[in-house]
Scaffold this motif. Structure first.
Motif, PDB file in Angstrom:
ATOM      1  N   MET A 152      43.162 103.872   7.063  1.00 62.15           N
ATOM      2  CA  MET A 152      43.973 104.963   6.495  1.00 62.15           C
ATOM      3  C   MET A 152      45.407 104.921   7.033  1.00 62.15           C
ATOM      4  O   MET A 152      46.366 105.119   6.295  1.00 62.15           O
ATOM      5  N   GLY A 153      45.556 104.658   8.341  1.00 64.90           N
ATOM      6  CA  GLY A 153      46.885 104.591   8.937  1.00 64.90           C
ATOM      7  C   GLY A 153      47.675 103.397   8.429  1.00 64.90           C
ATOM      8  O   GLY A 153      48.852 103.497   8.131  1.00 64.90           O
ATOM      9  N   THR A 155      47.280 101.645   5.597  1.00 61.32           N
ATOM     10  CA  THR A 155      47.497 101.540   4.153  1.00 61.32           C
ATOM     11  C   THR A 155      47.874 102.873   3.504  1.00 61.32           C
ATOM     12  O   THR A 155      48.337 102.890   2.372  1.00 61.32           O
ATOM     13  N   GLY A 156      47.650 103.985   4.221  1.00 64.39           N
ATOM     14  CA  GLY A 156      47.887 105.299   3.620  1.00 64.39           C
ATOM     15  C   GLY A 156      46.829 105.673   2.598  1.00 64.39           C
ATOM     16  O   GLY A 156      46.954 106.697   1.914  1.00 64.39           O
TER      17      GLY A 156
END
Lengths: 173, 173
Positions: A152-153, A155-156
């Motif tokens: 998540m961090g 690639t968002g």
């Protein structure tokens, strides 16, 4: 586990995750969350001692009970991993989750809150459902949650389904 | 990869990690880092556009090249995982690392910096050393780094050696 949720709690939790989703964890101050919820900051601090404690409570509320059903250890783990992967993809959750862990690195009080209120209830339920010792379950939680948050961090975006399946294969093989 | 490091860079990086170690990521503002380094805040912003960019540069400098040697894929991975686990345990590194990923969830510009300056050089080196495709290496990085950082957040301590060995077994079996 979590006390019954009041109407005000529900509004504050919704405002918390909305603010984190829109501004990111660092800029989602208790001031801004209170403004979003339309209540006084003192009302928030009366219920939760810190931003980390509020975020933890909002996460506990958003997650709810883990689905731990299945005919085998592999099935139970697969169901639980798909569930937490989907939850981490919901607006505000991934950033809130990553943020409380970051704050916890330097905040022993927050680590106690995080362990007692967020991790322990799931850890104990998983230990019972899988018949595994605490140390192994803590390791599985680190691998599953850590992997999903790191993706998540970087690639968002939440982890794509086929990579979630690869993660299930990794921890069940 | 990173440009050659000047004397000022070295002082700023040391002040950055010291401040994060002492205050945590959230309270380690560029103001406080500049004060710790004994230079003007504008000097920092002339070199790095944001706190996230400064932290990323400090991490790249602290990590240095990954050891990617060994007679087999398993040996190479084991060496690299022991190396990153030890690095994440150094003062300030775990908190700085977790912090930039948290900020990156809501900051597309920081994600570009993180990918290009921190992750890509290691990813490409690992792809070459292991002969694995990009997608598999990205997955391994998520699992290894995510697991180590999650443990650091939950316990405030680096992962113990026997759990690092369990992580090596997990990703190499």
């Amino acid at each position: 586990m979590a006390r019954p949720r009041s109407g005000i709690d529900a509004e504050v939790f919704a405002a918390t995750l909305k603010t984190v989703h829109e501004l990111g964890y660092a800029r989602a101050t208790v001031d801004r969350i209170a403004a979003e919820a339309g209540i006084a900051k003192t009302t928030i601090y009366r219920r939760w001692p810190s931003k980390g404690a509020l975020l933890t409570a909002a996460l506990v509320d958003a997650f709810g009970p883990a689905p731990l059903t299945g005919a085998s250890r592999t099935e139970i783990l697969a169901t639980a991993i798909r569930w937490i992967a989907a939850k981490i993809g919901e607006p505000g959750i991934g950033a809130a989750f990553a943020g409380v862990f970051t704050d916890a690195v330097n905040d022993p009080e927050l680590r106690v809150i995080l362990s007692a209120q967020l991790q322990d209830p799931y850890r104990i339920a998983v230990e019972k459902a899988l018949g595994l010792p605490e140390r192994e379950v803590l390791f599985i939680i680190d691998v599953v949650v850590g992997t999903l948050l790191h993706r998540m961090g970087m690639t968002g975006e939440p982890m794509a389904d086929d990579d979630v399946e690869a993660l299930i294969t990794l921890v069940t093989k």
